[in-house]
Design an enzyme around this catalytic site. Structure first.
Site, PDB file in Angstrom:
ATOM      1  N   GLY A 128      -0.964  18.616  37.361  1.00  0.00           N
ATOM      2  CA  GLY A 128      -0.393  19.920  37.712  1.00  0.00           C
ATOM      3  C   GLY A 128       0.497  20.467  36.608  1.00  0.00           C
ATOM      4  N   CYS A 129       1.323  19.602  36.040  1.00  0.00           N
ATOM      5  CA  CYS A 129       2.246  20.050  34.987  1.00  0.00           C
ATOM      6  C   CYS A 129       1.483  20.440  33.721  1.00  0.00           C
ATOM      7  CB  CYS A 129       3.279  18.961  34.698  1.00  0.00           C
ATOM      8  SG  CYS A 129       4.328  18.617  36.136  1.00  0.00           S
TER       9      CYS A 129
END
Length: 158
Positions: A47-48
């Site tokens: 996600g990051c």
């Protein structure tokens, strides 16, 4: 204990943090410019990585509109340096290993995941205006699609 969440019009908490190369970056160095400050849990996670790459891919559009971008996580500078290199990131990532800035922005606190409650980074994005005040405060943002939404919120979507 959660800090008071920031709202538009609040003074942005100032900070000095090391970037991925160990150089100190101060929010006050950006006075006179608008800054997108985003907080994320951990460099290199799916996600990051998606969120960082979306900021990278939208950076020219943001810069052209007068916005600088700063990403902040509790990672150490060495981990950030690997992330910057691996993903070709072209904006500063800052290390808040003590979580003092995360807490000042209420971007660290109680989270729930699959019924479990724990302390962690609350994925959040702030736009700090040229006078150092919060113009936009977004908490619990999604990694995917967030940058596109931010561009729309700032009237920058093409």
């Amino acid at each position: 204990m959660t800090e008071q969440r920031l709202s538009p019009g609040d003074k942005a908490p100032d900070f000095t943090l090391p970037d991925s190369e160990g150089n100190d970056v101060k929010l006050s160095d950006f006075r006179g410019k608008s800054v997108v400050v985003y907080f994320y849990p951990s460099a290199g996670t799916p996600g990051c990585t998606k969120q960082a790459c979306d900021f990278r891919d939208s950076l020219a559009q943001l810069n052209d509109a007068g916005y600088q971008v700063l990403g902040i996580s509790p990672d150490k500078p060495a981990k950030l340096a690997k992330f910057v290199e691996a993903e070709g990131l072209t904006f500063p990532l800052l290390a808040d290993t003590e979580k003092t800035v995360l807490k000042a922005y209420s971007a660290f606190g109680e989270k729930k995941n699959y019924g479990k409650v724990y302390e962690g980074v609350i994925r959040s994005t702030f736009v700090v205006d040229a006078e150092g005040k919060i113009a936009v405060a977004q908490y619990n943002v999604r990694a995917t699609g967030h940058v596109a939404k931010l561009l729309r919120d700032l009237d920058l979507a093409s």
